[in-house]
Every structure is written in C-alpha cells, then in structure tokens.
Scaffold this motif. Structure first.
Motif, short mmCIF file in Angstrom:
data_model
loop_
_atom_site.label_atom_id
_atom_site.label_comp_id
_atom_site.label_asym_id
_atom_site.label_seq_id
_atom_site.Cartn_x
_atom_site.Cartn_y
_atom_site.Cartn_z
N LYS A 42 0.79 -1.23 0.00
CA LYS A 42 0.00 0.00 0.00
C LYS A 42 0.83 1.29 0.00
O LYS A 42 0.39 2.33 0.49
CB LYS A 42 -0.99 0.04 1.18
N SER A 43 2.00 1.20 -0.57
CA SER A 43 2.90 2.36 -0.56
C SER A 43 3.05 3.01 -1.93
O SER A 43 3.82 3.95 -2.08
CB SER A 43 4.29 1.90 -0.08
N GLY A 44 2.32 2.50 -2.92
CA GLY A 44 2.43 3.08 -4.26
C GLY A 44 3.13 2.14 -5.25
O GLY A 44 3.64 2.58 -6.29
N THR A 45 3.11 0.86 -4.95
CA THR A 45 3.76 -0.14 -5.80
C THR A 45 3.19 -0.13 -7.22
O THR A 45 3.94 -0.12 -8.20
CB THR A 45 3.53 -1.56 -5.23
N THR A 46 1.87 -0.17 -7.30
CA THR A 46 1.20 -0.24 -8.60
C THR A 46 1.52 1.01 -9.41
O THR A 46 1.73 0.96 -10.63
CB THR A 46 -0.34 -0.35 -8.39
N TRP A 47 1.56 2.12 -8.72
CA TRP A 47 1.86 3.42 -9.34
C TRP A 47 3.25 3.38 -9.99
O TRP A 47 3.41 3.66 -11.19
CB TRP A 47 1.79 4.49 -8.25
N ARG A 123 6.08 5.02 1.79
CA ARG A 123 5.01 6.01 1.99
C ARG A 123 4.85 6.24 3.48
O ARG A 123 5.14 5.34 4.28
CB ARG A 123 3.72 5.43 1.41
N SER A 131 -4.71 2.70 4.14
CA SER A 131 -4.85 2.06 2.83
C SER A 131 -4.89 0.53 2.98
O SER A 131 -5.69 -0.15 2.34
CB SER A 131 -3.69 2.49 1.94
N TYR A 188 6.42 8.04 -1.89
CA TYR A 188 5.09 8.29 -2.46
C TYR A 188 4.77 9.78 -2.48
O TYR A 188 4.29 10.33 -3.46
CB TYR A 188 4.07 7.52 -1.60
N CYS A 222 -0.02 8.55 -15.69
CA CYS A 222 0.18 7.89 -14.39
C CYS A 222 -0.32 8.74 -13.22
O CYS A 222 -0.07 8.38 -12.06
CB CYS A 222 1.65 7.51 -14.20
N MET A 227 -4.59 6.92 -14.30
CA MET A 227 -4.59 5.47 -14.05
C MET A 227 -6.01 4.94 -13.83
O MET A 227 -6.32 3.80 -14.17
CB MET A 227 -3.67 5.12 -12.89
N TYR A 245 -6.33 -1.35 -6.08
CA TYR A 245 -5.04 -0.65 -6.00
C TYR A 245 -5.18 0.84 -6.26
O TYR A 245 -4.20 1.57 -6.24
CB TYR A 245 -4.05 -1.27 -6.99
N LEU A 246 -6.40 1.29 -6.59
CA LEU A 246 -6.64 2.72 -6.81
C LEU A 246 -7.84 3.09 -5.97
O LEU A 246 -8.98 2.84 -6.35
CB LEU A 246 -6.96 2.98 -8.29
N ARG A 247 -7.60 3.65 -4.82
CA ARG A 247 -8.71 3.97 -3.92
C ARG A 247 -8.88 5.48 -3.88
O ARG A 247 -9.66 6.05 -4.62
CB ARG A 247 -8.44 3.36 -2.53
N LYS A 248 -8.10 6.18 -3.04
CA LYS A 248 -8.20 7.64 -2.97
C LYS A 248 -6.97 8.31 -3.59
O LYS A 248 -7.05 9.36 -4.19
CB LYS A 248 -8.29 8.06 -1.50
N GLY A 249 -5.82 7.73 -3.30
CA GLY A 249 -4.58 8.27 -3.87
C GLY A 249 -4.21 9.64 -3.34
O GLY A 249 -3.73 10.50 -4.09
P1 A3P Z 1 -5.00 4.64 -1.01
O1 A3P Z 1 -5.61 3.36 -0.53
O2 A3P Z 1 -4.55 5.52 0.11
O3 A3P Z 1 -5.84 5.37 -1.99
P2 A3P Z 1 -0.06 -0.37 -3.67
O4 A3P Z 1 -0.06 -0.26 -5.16
O5 A3P Z 1 1.31 -0.43 -3.09
O6 A3P Z 1 -0.98 -1.42 -3.20
O7 A3P Z 1 -0.61 1.03 -3.11
C1 A3P Z 1 -1.96 1.41 -3.30
C2 A3P Z 1 -2.10 2.86 -2.89
O8 A3P Z 1 -1.48 3.70 -3.89
C3 A3P Z 1 -3.56 3.28 -2.82
O9 A3P Z 1 -3.64 4.25 -1.79
C4 A3P Z 1 -3.77 3.87 -4.21
O10 A3P Z 1 -4.88 4.71 -4.32
C5 A3P Z 1 -2.45 4.61 -4.38
N1 A3P Z 1 -2.19 4.93 -5.79
C6 A3P Z 1 -2.16 4.07 -6.84
N2 A3P Z 1 -1.94 4.73 -7.99
C7 A3P Z 1 -1.81 6.04 -7.66
C8 A3P Z 1 -1.57 7.23 -8.41
N3 A3P Z 1 -1.45 7.21 -9.72
N4 A3P Z 1 -1.50 8.40 -7.73
C9 A3P Z 1 -1.63 8.43 -6.39
N5 A3P Z 1 -1.87 7.35 -5.62
C10 A3P Z 1 -1.95 6.16 -6.25
#
Ligand code: A3P
Length: 286
Positions: A42-47, A123, A131, A188, A222, A227, A245-249
C-alpha cells in the motif's frame, strides 16, 4: 492468516506450500536486466510499476497480464486465480517484477557485476495503515482475511501482525541500501509533489533517455486520474470491475482515521524507530 516464509508473514492465499515458496524465493535466478519494484504493501507499488512499464514501452499503457507479482508461482498449487500465477522463468527480458519482500529476502545475484535493479517506494505509515485496512476488504470478501474494525487493525499494524510484518523494519531494511548503485529509493509523497521529475529520475536510473514530451505524457497517464481510466488493468482478481489498488490516492487521508490516542501510540511505536536514520516523510498534502 499467514505463513511464516523466511521470517516474513505472507498471506496464506499466496500458496498452500510455504516450504516450496521459501525455496522458490531463495533459488530464484535474477537476470541483470530485471527491474524489481519493491515496497511495503500500500505504498504506491502499482503506481511505480506502471511508470516503469510506460518508460520501457514508450508511453504505452500496461494491461492486466503485464503486472508480475513475485512470489506468485505457477508451480505451487496455490489458490490464487489463474491469471495471478506466473512462470517467471518463461517471461521475456526485461522482466518488470512487483514484490513486497524485505531487503534480506529479495533475490539477488551472487555475482556483483550481474546485479539487477531495485526501485523501492516508501510512503508515510499513517496513510499506509489506512490504505492497508481498506485493502483487507478484498480478502474479507473471500472469507480469507481480516474482518474487524479499523481500531483493531491499526493495533495489528503497529505490532507488526500483518502481512509483511513491521512497516519500520521493512522500510529501514531498504533505506540502508539506498546508496547502492542498483537501488533507487522513492517516496510516495515526492511523486505526489512532482510526478514529471520523478518519472525522469526513474528513467535516468533505468538508463532510458526520454523526451520531455514523453516524460510529461507518462506523468499525465500515471496521475491518479490517468490510471483510473485504465483501472481494469490493476485488478487483484480477474472478476473485479474496479481496482483495489486505486482507492483515494491522497496524502493525509489518515487524519480522518486517527484519534489523538492512536496518533500518540503511532508516534511512539512506529515513528520513533525511524528517528535518527535520516528517513523522513510528509504527512500532509503538499
Ligand atoms: P490509497 O488506498 O490511500 O488510496 P499499492 O499499489 O502499493 O498497493 O498502493 C496502493 C495505494 O497507492 C492506494 O492508496 C492507491 O490509491 C495509491 N495509488 C495508486 N496509484 C496512484 C496514483 N497514480 N497516484 C496516487 N496514488 C496512487
């Protein structure tokens, strides 16, 4: 429910054979052109994974099949859905691999001249905890995960009783390696502040020369909004319609969840452990 695999709490949905999983991690052969995107969950891995993907693919947006999570194995009979199971050995180079392993358990080449690259993203732990709590809702649906309130989850997090254990141990393990030439340590909150310059930083680290136009396009694609348009690519399970993986960001969302008491405990038991290490975080939106 977790397995203890090499000292790391790994959710049992990843495998039903923890000994085999441990062997797989220990004997995994890296290739010099592998790129690992590593983080505490939950630190921005997917990002960061998406940014790296687009850097390698001239701004093309990734599809679901192209996010490789390690260690998800094809050869352990785990109960993940089929699309999550990957034969890493069969993947063409360069492999872009997403992982939450600790520094000491992450595969490395024994040969110093043959090391691959590791991009670590950290993060602030208050937003991570919130998250993470929301993410557990996905496992809850499967009857496999945490099913309690935030108040209790936050305690489990502080006490390291969650998948991948203590946040501070994980982050510090990688922070100590931040000056290695094959490690890039990102935050992050910095990506939030200025995405284009961080896209450039990542591209430079990967020895890719990109035009300003391409850097800006990748940053745009991105952004959280960008995203979201492609959210179907970032699913946990194939039947999902939206991405967990995209909740509030956002930066600072934790404030709606932390009581003064919880904040005090967090400061004492989590933040105290990174004091004096030089690692600092922003807890508020820029
Ligand atoms: P929140 O739950 O606080 O919204 P991971 O990919 O490590 O599981 O992390 C997921 C967190 O990264 C989620 O946080 C998600 O919304 C946030 N995230 C993913 N893509 C993002 C982006 N493009 N910009 C900002 N935050 C992003």
């Amino acid at each position: 429910k977790y397995w203890n695999v090499l000292g790391v709490n790994i959710p049992d949905i990843f495998t039903n054979d923890p000994a085999l999983l441990a062997d797989y991690i220990v004997y995994f052969d890296t290739r010099a052109d592998d790129v690992f995107v590593v983080s505490y969950p939950k630190s921005g891995t997917t990002w960061v994974q998406e940014i790296v993907w687009q850097i390698y693919n001239e701004g093309a947006i990734s599809s679901e099949k192209q996010i490789y999570r390690f260690p998800f194995l094809e050869d352990t009979a785990c109960n993940m859905s089929e699309h999550m199971q990957i034969d890493f050995k069969a993947l063409p180079s360069p492999r872009l691999i997403k992982s939450h392993l600790t520094y000491s358990t992450t595969p490395r080449s024994a040969n110093k001249d043959d090391q691959c690259k590791y991009i670590y993203v950290a993060r602030n732990p208050k937003d991570v905890a919130v998250s993470y709590f929301h993410f557990t809702e996905h496992w809850k649906k499967e009857g496999n995960g945490y099913n309690g309130p935030w108040e209790f989850f936050s305690k489990l997090f502080i006490e390291g009783n969650v998948g991948w254990n203590f946040w501070n141990d994980h982050v510090l393990g990688w922070w100590k390696q931040k000056d290695d030439p094959n490690v890039l340590f990102l935050k992050y909150e910095d990506l939030h502040k200025d995405l284009p310059s961080n896209v450039r930083r990542i591209a430079n680290f990967l020895n890719k020369t990109l035009s300003d136009e391409l850097i800006n396009r990748i940053a745009e694609q991105c952004s959280f909004k960008g995203m979201k348009k492609n959210e179907i690519s970032y699913k946990f399970e194939s039947e999902e319609k939206t991405s967990p993986y995209l909740r509030k960001g956002v930066v600072g969302g934790w404030k709606s969840y932390f009581t003064p008491e919880l904040n005090e405990r967090f400061e004492k038991e989590v933040m105290e452990k990174i004091k004096g290490t030089g690692l600092e975080f922003d807890f508020e939106a820029y």
